[in-house]
Design a protein around this motif. Structure first.
Motif, mmCIF file in Angstrom:
data_model
loop_
_atom_site.group_PDB
_atom_site.id
_atom_site.type_symbol
_atom_site.label_atom_id
_atom_site.label_comp_id
_atom_site.label_asym_id
_atom_site.label_seq_id
_atom_site.Cartn_x
_atom_site.Cartn_y
_atom_site.Cartn_z
ATOM 1 N N GLU A 33 -22.164 -29.751 -68.251
ATOM 2 C CA GLU A 33 -20.702 -29.739 -68.162
ATOM 3 C C GLU A 33 -20.338 -30.027 -66.714
ATOM 4 O O GLU A 33 -20.666 -29.257 -65.811
ATOM 5 C CB GLU A 33 -20.164 -28.381 -68.588
ATOM 6 N N VAL A 34 -19.664 -31.134 -66.485
ATOM 7 C CA VAL A 34 -19.433 -31.630 -65.129
ATOM 8 C C VAL A 34 -18.315 -30.846 -64.449
ATOM 9 O O VAL A 34 -17.231 -30.655 -65.013
ATOM 10 C CB VAL A 34 -19.080 -33.132 -65.154
ATOM 11 N N VAL A 35 -18.592 -30.409 -63.240
ATOM 12 C CA VAL A 35 -17.582 -29.781 -62.395
ATOM 13 C C VAL A 35 -17.017 -30.794 -61.406
ATOM 14 O O VAL A 35 -15.817 -30.832 -61.149
ATOM 15 C CB VAL A 35 -18.176 -28.559 -61.654
ATOM 16 N N ALA A 36 -17.894 -31.626 -60.858
ATOM 17 C CA ALA A 36 -17.446 -32.645 -59.902
ATOM 18 C C ALA A 36 -18.422 -33.811 -59.907
ATOM 19 O O ALA A 36 -19.601 -33.664 -60.252
ATOM 20 C CB ALA A 36 -17.331 -32.065 -58.496
ATOM 21 N N SER A 37 -17.909 -34.954 -59.528
ATOM 22 C CA SER A 37 -18.733 -36.141 -59.300
ATOM 23 C C SER A 37 -18.338 -36.681 -57.936
ATOM 24 O O SER A 37 -17.485 -36.122 -57.253
ATOM 25 C CB SER A 37 -18.508 -37.182 -60.400
ATOM 26 N N ALA A 38 -18.983 -37.757 -57.501
ATOM 27 C CA ALA A 38 -18.648 -38.355 -56.214
ATOM 28 C C ALA A 38 -18.593 -39.866 -56.371
ATOM 29 O O ALA A 38 -19.249 -40.441 -57.248
ATOM 30 C CB ALA A 38 -19.681 -37.962 -55.151
ATOM 31 N N VAL A 39 -17.810 -40.501 -55.529
ATOM 32 C CA VAL A 39 -17.590 -41.941 -55.621
ATOM 33 C C VAL A 39 -18.584 -42.680 -54.725
ATOM 34 O O VAL A 39 -18.781 -42.305 -53.567
ATOM 35 C CB VAL A 39 -16.147 -42.294 -55.209
ATOM 36 N N ASN A 40 -19.198 -43.718 -55.282
ATOM 37 C CA ASN A 40 -20.134 -44.551 -54.541
ATOM 38 C C ASN A 40 -19.723 -46.013 -54.641
ATOM 39 O O ASN A 40 -19.016 -46.409 -55.570
ATOM 40 C CB ASN A 40 -21.550 -44.373 -55.092
ATOM 41 N N ARG A 41 -20.190 -46.821 -53.688
ATOM 42 C CA ARG A 41 -19.867 -48.252 -53.706
ATOM 43 C C ARG A 41 -20.320 -48.902 -55.009
ATOM 44 O O ARG A 41 -19.693 -49.840 -55.509
ATOM 45 C CB ARG A 41 -20.528 -48.950 -52.516
ATOM 46 N N ALA A 42 -21.427 -48.415 -55.561
ATOM 47 C CA ALA A 42 -21.915 -48.971 -56.822
ATOM 48 C C ALA A 42 -20.901 -48.791 -57.944
ATOM 49 O O ALA A 42 -20.809 -49.625 -58.855
ATOM 50 C CB ALA A 42 -23.242 -48.321 -57.194
ATOM 51 N N ASP A 43 -20.131 -47.699 -57.905
ATOM 52 C CA ASP A 43 -19.097 -47.481 -58.918
ATOM 53 C C ASP A 43 -18.012 -48.559 -58.823
ATOM 54 O O ASP A 43 -17.490 -49.025 -59.837
ATOM 55 C CB ASP A 43 -18.454 -46.109 -58.740
ATOM 56 N N ILE A 44 -17.680 -48.933 -57.600
ATOM 57 C CA ILE A 44 -16.683 -49.985 -57.394
ATOM 58 C C ILE A 44 -17.202 -51.308 -57.948
ATOM 59 O O ILE A 44 -16.472 -52.046 -58.627
ATOM 60 C CB ILE A 44 -16.333 -50.111 -55.899
ATOM 61 N N MET A 45 -18.472 -51.606 -57.678
ATOM 62 C CA MET A 45 -19.063 -52.840 -58.208
ATOM 63 C C MET A 45 -19.080 -52.836 -59.731
ATOM 64 O O MET A 45 -18.827 -53.863 -60.367
ATOM 65 C CB MET A 45 -20.472 -53.004 -57.649
ATOM 66 N N GLN A 46 -19.359 -51.677 -60.330
ATOM 67 C CA GLN A 46 -19.334 -51.598 -61.796
ATOM 68 C C GLN A 46 -17.918 -51.854 -62.310
ATOM 69 O O GLN A 46 -17.728 -52.603 -63.282
ATOM 70 C CB GLN A 46 -19.811 -50.232 -62.275
ATOM 71 N N ARG A 47 -16.934 -51.240 -61.668
ATOM 72 C CA ARG A 47 -15.539 -51.447 -62.086
ATOM 73 C C ARG A 47 -15.138 -52.911 -62.000
ATOM 74 O O ARG A 47 -14.381 -53.428 -62.824
ATOM 75 C CB ARG A 47 -14.629 -50.604 -61.185
#
Length: 326
Positions: A33-47
């Motif tokens: 059960e996720v409490v927090a995640s973090a943003v990475n450059r790879a997420d931007i590339m996926q988007r």
């Protein structure tokens, strides 16, 4: 459950919080059960449509998270329902729940809260695997980190100093360089105003950097080779500056240097588990001893993932941007 979805590639507005099927803990996995995640450059590339998840991975972005185990899948031992963990992911962190291979789990370090722990897995595993497991940075050597104020950069500075290395960083503003200095960076280079090759040569008495951690790729390839010391090692982990460049083999031979290029997301489970195990052995004691800490710029609700992506794209942050689940 709810998660951030990407109906089609695009800008930050392509990230939509919507209802999706619940993940299932398969063989060797746990459900978190996720409490927090973090943003990475790879997420931007996926988007943007340039970096799809590996086969079998969650289609939702998010390469790390923290939370609590709610279900133990078949074949898992050593973990229990209710354990507070952080995890390295191949995807799925921007969600209320995620299935995680047990080999990619880490306990929340003593002294950190659960949200802070979300800022650790991707950066620590990236830095440890590249700078230490591949490039073998040693005490008294010089490490050059491009993007020293980023999540990767702030962790690389601290880890390199912890083992007794000298650290040089590049960043684009005085504020960011000042923060790098607070973390222990010895050589501060404003890439907008200074030539990092000349600055490294001057600061090292002409010797150069023993290890370079590079997020730029093509744009910096030639200059990185020139900035290397004899027997230097260049570790490429990103391509923000493009994917194609000309390499001067004679210069590389003259330095007796080595170039490695790695990604973490698509590695086999066994390789990722080995990296996570090494991080738990070597880095977790440093965190729990107060010698290393995650650097968090800000926390935003996970429903505002688009805003978080814009923060990264504008490069107005220092360290990590967290997304907190509802």
């Amino acid at each position: 459950m709810h998660a951030i979805t990407i109906s089609e590639p695009g800008g930050p507005e392509a990230l939509v919080w919507g209802e999706v099927p619940d993940p299932v803990a398969g063989e060797g996995e746990v459900l978190v059960e996720v409490v927090a995640s973090a943003v990475n450059r790879a997420d931007i590339m996926q988007r943007q449509g340039f970096y799809n998840p590996p086969p079998g991975a969650s289609p939702h972005p998010g390469l790390e998270c923290s939370g609590r185990i709610t279900e133990i899948g078949p074949g898992v031992s050593g973990w229990s329902v209710g354990d507070e963990v952080c995890a390295l992911l191949a995807g799925g962190g921007y969600a209320e729940k995620v299935a995680v291979p047990a080999g990619q789990l880490l306990p929340v370090p003593a002294g950190l809260d659960l949200k802070q722990a979300a800022a650790l897995p991707e950066v620590v595993c990236t830095v440890w695997s590249n700078v230490f497991m591949v490039a073998h940075l040693r005490p008294t050597e010089t490490l050059l980190v491009h993007g020293g104020s980023s999540g990767i950069g702030t962790m690389a500075i601290q880890l390199a100093k912890a083992v007794g290395a000298k650290v040089a960083v590049t960043a684009g503003t005085k504020e960011k360089l000042d923060y790098c200095a607070e973390l222990g960076a010895d050589i501060l280079i404003n890439y907008r105003e200074q030539d990092f090759v000349a600055e490294i040569e001057r600061a090292t008495g002409g010797a150069g950097a023993d290890v370079i951690l590079d997020n730029m790729g093509a744009k910096y390839l030639d200059r990185n080779v020139r900035a290397l010391a004899v027997n230097g090692r260049l570790a490429i982990i990103g391509m923000q500056g493009g994917i194609k460049a000309e390499l001067n083999i004679a210069a590389l031979l003259g330095k007796r240097a080595a170039i490695s290029a790695t990604s973490l997301r698509a590695r086999p489970l066994g390789e990722k588990a080995a990296i996570v195990a090494a991080v738990r052995e070597h880095v977790w004691p440093l965190i729990e001893g107060g010698r290393i800490r995650p650097v968090v710029d800000r926390e935003l609700p996970m429903t505002e993932a688009g805003t978080a992506h814009q923060v990264l794209e504008d490069s107005g942050h220092i360290g990590k941007v967290l997304l907190v689940a509802p």
